[in-house]
Design a protein around this motif. Structure first.
Motif, PDB file in Angstrom:
ATOM      1  N   MET A 274       1.664  30.005 -23.908  1.00 58.29           N
ATOM      2  CA  MET A 274       0.876  29.856 -22.675  1.00 58.29           C
ATOM      3  C   MET A 274      -0.465  29.203 -23.008  1.00 58.29           C
ATOM      4  O   MET A 274      -1.041  29.443 -24.069  1.00 58.29           O
TER       5      MET A 274
ATOM      6  N   GLU B  38      -3.319  34.305  -1.419  1.00 65.38           N
ATOM      7  CA  GLU B  38      -2.638  33.486  -2.427  1.00 65.38           C
ATOM      8  C   GLU B  38      -2.495  32.048  -1.942  1.00 65.38           C
ATOM      9  O   GLU B  38      -2.688  31.099  -2.712  1.00 65.38           O
TER      10      GLU B  38
ATOM     11  N   HIS C  40      -4.524  28.028  -3.412  1.00 65.38           N
ATOM     12  CA  HIS C  40      -3.966  26.693  -3.690  1.00 65.38           C
ATOM     13  C   HIS C  40      -4.551  25.643  -2.738  1.00 65.38           C
ATOM     14  O   HIS C  40      -4.029  24.530  -2.676  1.00 65.38           O
TER      15      HIS C  40
ATOM     16  N   HIS D 114      -0.044  38.259 -10.273  1.00 67.17           N
ATOM     17  CA  HIS D 114       0.521  37.133 -11.014  1.00 67.17           C
ATOM     18  C   HIS D 114      -0.289  35.859 -10.799  1.00 67.17           C
ATOM     19  O   HIS D 114      -0.488  35.067 -11.725  1.00 67.17           O
ATOM     20  N   ARG D 115      -0.800  35.658  -9.577  1.00 66.15           N
ATOM     21  CA  ARG D 115      -1.620  34.476  -9.304  1.00 66.15           C
ATOM     22  C   ARG D 115      -3.012  34.628  -9.922  1.00 66.15           C
ATOM     23  O   ARG D 115      -3.596  33.646 -10.404  1.00 66.15           O
TER      24      ARG D 115
ATOM     25  N   ARG E 228      -3.727  36.185 -12.727  1.00 66.02           N
ATOM     26  CA  ARG E 228      -3.599  35.871 -14.154  1.00 66.02           C
ATOM     27  C   ARG E 228      -3.410  34.370 -14.367  1.00 66.02           C
ATOM     28  O   ARG E 228      -3.925  33.792 -15.331  1.00 66.02           O
ATOM     29  N   GLU E 229      -2.704  33.756 -13.470  1.00 67.12           N
ATOM     30  CA  GLU E 229      -2.497  32.315 -13.549  1.00 67.12           C
ATOM     31  C   GLU E 229      -3.821  31.567 -13.396  1.00 67.12           C
ATOM     32  O   GLU E 229      -4.092  30.573 -14.093  1.00 67.12           O
TER      33      GLU E 229
ATOM     34  N   HIS F  71      -6.318  30.482 -16.198  1.00 61.34           N
ATOM     35  CA  HIS F  71      -6.043  29.304 -17.024  1.00 61.34           C
ATOM     36  C   HIS F  71      -6.386  28.002 -16.315  1.00 61.34           C
ATOM     37  O   HIS F  71      -6.230  26.938 -16.905  1.00 61.34           O
ATOM     38  N   VAL F  72      -6.836  28.103 -15.062  1.00 59.90           N
ATOM     39  CA  VAL F  72      -7.150  26.903 -14.276  1.00 59.90           C
ATOM     40  C   VAL F  72      -8.655  26.659 -14.376  1.00 59.90           C
ATOM     41  O   VAL F  72      -9.447  27.536 -14.012  1.00 59.90           O
TER      42      VAL F  72
END
Length: 464
Positions: free
Chosen positions: A1, A404, A408, A427-428, A430-431, A434-435
């Motif tokens: 990851m 959520e 985006h 989950h979003r 944690r995602e 990384h953005v």
């Protein structure tokens, strides 16, 4: 990851749910050049072990960050008064840089200011004298200080100084102190005003505020010296007021139109243009009376836009005047009400938000106690303007699915607001760590689990 983006650490540093052990880890000293994030140093409500870690940190930059923290209590910052670094003491003496009219910084204790004022390093003394956070009691205390610079600053407390100290300042051996004192005393002393009018360094201020003898006022008008300042003077004889009301200089006529004794009929009869002049023409009698109900009523009910704008700066407007100004349809009035008044109506806040957008609107939406919350998701989640879609995140009824979706959004500000919302599915969240443009907001999200916060510290190389 993909590794967490570096800005995730900044977010974790300001996360309100950050556990004390991780906070202490962020603040720990390290011999390899690691420096704690400023957001960790300047957090609100730091526990005592964290304060000690900051005060004893070997990096003076860390201690400077704490000295300039608007969230630290004065007694905590005051413990830096004997810091070995002059730069730290200088930062402490000046205090926090504050943005936003509703932010107030409690002053350092007077005893600490006394020590800083006698610091052996000139920069420390200068910083204290220039600080906007010094208590009025300390300003008055400086009237008898051995430093001329301190006595000159003490003149700001003129109205509260006892007669003996005023007399001493008027006879001070330092000419700048004498001039500063005279510019306060001349409001009630025509002879002193006449002396100041002959001094190029004080003539304009004396023309504006001094008690004028008619002969001195006549000479200023005849010589056309400092006419715009003279036009503001409360003691200007009525005949000269009428003469300046038709002066060829636009700035002079405008200053006359703002005089407190005029009624609206007389004001509107004076030909002047107000647009573009608000920043250059002061309405001092209103600014000095922002807590005076009578002054506020005269200004807020006036037909003169500059008087209404001046009244809108007051946080003390009674409800009827607040409602009146809210209907003024003047963007400058709207903005001042939004910044200064805690009870500004919702429709005014939304007008300002729609007109200004971006940074100012975000600050206002997050800090103003009357900015709406309920119903924003239904109204704005699908708005064509991303600045409005961001408001949907504020709605307590917004669903995790909506949050959520907004994470985006095409507009970065909306995505960031959603990434920092605790309803964002895990989950979003944690995602988002990384953005690049979302990592900081995600790190600050109070729903981020403690193991994930620790993982951010690990990946950032924060010493264990």
């Amino acid at each position: 990851m993909v590794a967490f983006h570096a800005s995730a650490l900044d977010g974790v540093a300001r996360n309100p749910a950050l556990p004390t052990p991780l906070l202490l880890r962020l603040l720990a000293a390290d011999g390899d050049g690691y420096r704690p994030p400023r957001d960790a140093v300047q957090r609100a409500g730091l526990p005592e072990p964290a304060v000690v870690a900051i005060l004893t940190h070997p990096d003076p930059g860390v201690r400077i960050d704490f000295a300039m923290s608007a969230r630290a209590r004065p007694a905590q910052r005051a413990r830096l008064a004997d810091d070995p670094s002059p730069k730290v003491r200088t930062a402490l003496a000046y205090g926090p840089e504050v943005y936003g009219a509703r932010t107030r910084v409690a002053p350092l204790p007077d005893a600490v200011c006394v020590r800083l004022l006698d610091d052996p390093v000139p920069a420390v003394r200068t910083a204290l004298l220039e600080s906007p956070h010094v208590a009025p009691s300390f300003v008055a205390w400086m009237a008898a200080h051995h430093s001329a610079a301190a006595r000159r600053e003490a003149v700001r407390a003129w109205e509260t100084l006892p007669p003996g100290e005023r007399s001493a300042l008027l006879a001070d051996p330092d000419p700048q102190v004498r001039r500063a004192a005279a510019l306060w005393q001349c409001r009630r002393d025509a002879r002193l005003t006449a002396e100041l009018l002959r001094d190029p360094d004080s003539a304009a201020a004396a023309a504006r505020r001094g008690l004028l003898a008619r002969a001195d006022a006549e000479r200023c008008v005849a010589a056309r010296t400092h006419l715009a300042a003279l036009a503001e003077n409360p003691s200007l004889p009525a005949g000269l007021v009428e003469r300046l009301a038709v002066d060829p200089d636009e700035a002079v006529r405008l200053a006359v139109s703002l005089r407190p004794e005029l009624d609206d009929t007389r004001r509107t009869a004076i030909h002047s243009t107000v647009e573009g002049a608000a920043g250059s023409v002061g309405v001092r009698w209103v600014r000095d009376g922002l807590a005076d109900p009578e002054v506020l009523r005269r200004a807020a009910t006036s037909a003169h836009p500059l008087l209404r704008r001046a009244a809108a700066l007051s946080p003390h407007l009674p409800p009827d005047l607040l409602r009146l100004l809210a209907r003024a349809e003047d963007p400058q009035v709207d903005e001042s009400l939004a910044v200064f008044h805690p009870d500004t109506p919702e429709e005014v806040l939304m007008r300002v938000h729609a007109r200004l957008g971006r940074t100012f609107s975000a600050w206002m939406a997050e800090t103003h106690p009357r900015f709406p919350r309920e119903g924003l998701a239904a109204r704005y989640a699908d708005h064509p303007d991303g600045n409005f879609r961001r408001l949907a995140v504020r709605d307590p009824a917004a669903t995790p699915a909506l949050i959520e979706r907004l994470s985006h959004d095409p507009v970065a500000g909306t995505r960031q607001a959603a990434a920092g919302d605790p309803r964002l599915p895990l989950h979003r969240l944690r995602e988002a760590l990384h953005v690049p443009e979302l990592a900081s907001s995600a790190g600050a999200n109070p729903a981020l689990p403690e193991p994930d916060m620790a993982a951010v510290l690990d990946r950032a190389g924060v010493p264990a």
